[in-house]
Structure formats: structure tokens, C-alpha cells
Write a protein that holds these residues in place. Structure first.
Motif, PDB file in Angstrom:
ATOM      1  N   ARG A  82       0.832  -1.214   0.000  1.00 56.68           N
ATOM      2  CA  ARG A  82       0.000   0.000   0.000  1.00 56.68           C
ATOM      3  C   ARG A  82       0.859   1.254   0.000  1.00 56.68           C
ATOM      4  O   ARG A  82       1.806   1.373   0.763  1.00 56.68           O
ATOM      5  CB  ARG A  82      -0.915   0.012   1.221  1.00 56.68           C
ATOM      6  CG  ARG A  82      -1.933  -1.098   1.222  1.00 56.68           C
ATOM      7  CD  ARG A  82      -2.823  -1.005   2.460  1.00 56.68           C
ATOM      8  NE  ARG A  82      -3.556  -2.235   2.674  1.00 56.68           N
ATOM      9  CZ  ARG A  82      -4.755  -2.497   2.191  1.00 56.68           C
ATOM     10  NH1 ARG A  82      -5.369  -1.596   1.449  1.00 56.68           N
ATOM     11  NH2 ARG A  82      -5.350  -3.649   2.432  1.00 56.68           N
ATOM     12  N   SER A 108      -7.586  -7.633   2.231  1.00 55.88           N
ATOM     13  CA  SER A 108      -6.451  -8.023   3.067  1.00 55.88           C
ATOM     14  C   SER A 108      -5.732  -9.189   2.416  1.00 55.88           C
ATOM     15  O   SER A 108      -6.313  -9.918   1.610  1.00 55.88           O
ATOM     16  CB  SER A 108      -6.931  -8.466   4.459  1.00 55.88           C
ATOM     17  OG  SER A 108      -7.586  -7.419   5.120  1.00 55.88           O
ATOM     18  N   GLU A 109      -4.483  -9.388   2.796  1.00 56.06           N
ATOM     19  CA  GLU A 109      -3.734 -10.543   2.303  1.00 56.06           C
ATOM     20  C   GLU A 109      -4.464 -11.816   2.715  1.00 56.06           C
ATOM     21  O   GLU A 109      -4.968 -11.920   3.831  1.00 56.06           O
ATOM     22  CB  GLU A 109      -2.310 -10.520   2.831  1.00 56.06           C
ATOM     23  CG  GLU A 109      -1.488  -9.385   2.229  1.00 56.06           C
ATOM     24  CD  GLU A 109      -0.066  -9.314   2.749  1.00 56.06           C
ATOM     25  OE1 GLU A 109       0.360 -10.214   3.494  1.00 56.06           O
ATOM     26  OE2 GLU A 109       0.618  -8.341   2.394  1.00 56.06           O
ATOM     27  N   ASP A 111      -7.276 -12.807   1.350  1.00 56.77           N
ATOM     28  CA  ASP A 111      -8.656 -12.721   0.857  1.00 56.77           C
ATOM     29  C   ASP A 111      -8.746 -13.274  -0.557  1.00 56.77           C
ATOM     30  O   ASP A 111      -7.806 -13.162  -1.349  1.00 56.77           O
ATOM     31  CB  ASP A 111      -9.143 -11.266   0.814  1.00 56.77           C
ATOM     32  CG  ASP A 111      -9.459 -10.702   2.184  1.00 56.77           C
ATOM     33  OD1 ASP A 111      -9.446 -11.458   3.165  1.00 56.77           O
ATOM     34  OD2 ASP A 111      -9.707  -9.477   2.258  1.00 56.77           O
TER      35      ASP A 111
END
Length: 126
Positions: A82, A108-109, A111
Motif C-alpha cells: 500500500r 487483506s492478504e 482474501d
């Protein structure tokens, strides 16, 4: 640059446009080509090569889109880098998406998400 190995499965041509269906490791990928002359031996059913598209051409979708959407695939998010304006999202299968940070606030990681690429944004190399 995203790269996928392909085999041409089908070619439909009308006038100067050709729509190719490619078999790739992640599923069928559709490519729209402007063909002003004969595409040659490299562009025939069964030909193999690599398809390329930029991370800026990948659209992330949080929910399952309509089942008839071509070039839409499910993947898990492997990594998110990000930044203030843009974020680099790495998906399983070595696909990257460069998207506005605000558009992935709920991601989020780990997902699962869906991603899409326009058929006219893909380059082929045989």
C-alpha cells in the motif's frame, strides 16, 4: 508485466477484427486483435506463446461477477504493498494489479477476490 503461457484454442474473424480464445494455466483468456492482413502461421489454432498485460490493466472485484464475464478469474491475494495513491496487489498465479489504494480498502492478504482484464489490453508473443 503479467505473463501467461497460452495455446490458441479458437479464432473468430470478422473484417479486420479477430477474437482469440486462449487456453492458459488459469483458464480461458479472450484476446481481441486488430488484424489488417493475414495473421500468419503464428496465429493459428494450436499455436503457443505468451500473453502479456500490464498491472494497471487488471481490475480487482470483491464479489463474484456475472458468470458470463470473460477474462474474469478468482485468486487469493498474496501480498499488498500500500502507498498513498496506488497499491501493488500480488495475486496467486504471479498476477499483479496496480490499483488506486482507495479501491482496495476492504482487501487483506489471504482474501479471495476476482480480477478481470479487457481482451483489447493483452499483447501476444509467439
Amino acid at each position: 508485466m503479467n505473463a501467461l503461457a497460452y495455446t490458441i484454442a479458437n479464432i473468430s474473424t470478422e473484417g479486420n477484427l479477430s477474437l482469440l480464445s486462449l487456453e492458459t494455466p488459469i483458464g480461458a483468456l479472450w484476446v481481441l486483435l486488430l488484424a489488417t492482413q493475414d495473421m500468419g502461421e503464428d496465429m493459428r489454432v494450436g499455436a503457443r506463446g505468451s500473453a502479456y498485460f500490464k498491472p494497471t490493466q487488471v481490475l480487482l472485484i470483491p464479489q463474484n461477477p456475472a458468470p458470463c464475464t470473460h477474462n474474469c478469474f478468482a485468486s487469493r491475494i498474496a501480498r499488498i504493498q500500500r502507498e498513498a495513491i496506488l497499491s501493488l496487489v500480488s495475486l496467486e498465479g504471479d498476477i499483479s494489479a496496480l490499483v488506486p489504494t482507495r479501491s482496495i480498502e476492504g482487501f487483506s492478504e489471504g482474501d479471495c477476490c476476482f480480477w478481470w482484464v479487457n481482451p483489447s489490453d493483452i499483447l501476444l508473443q509467439s
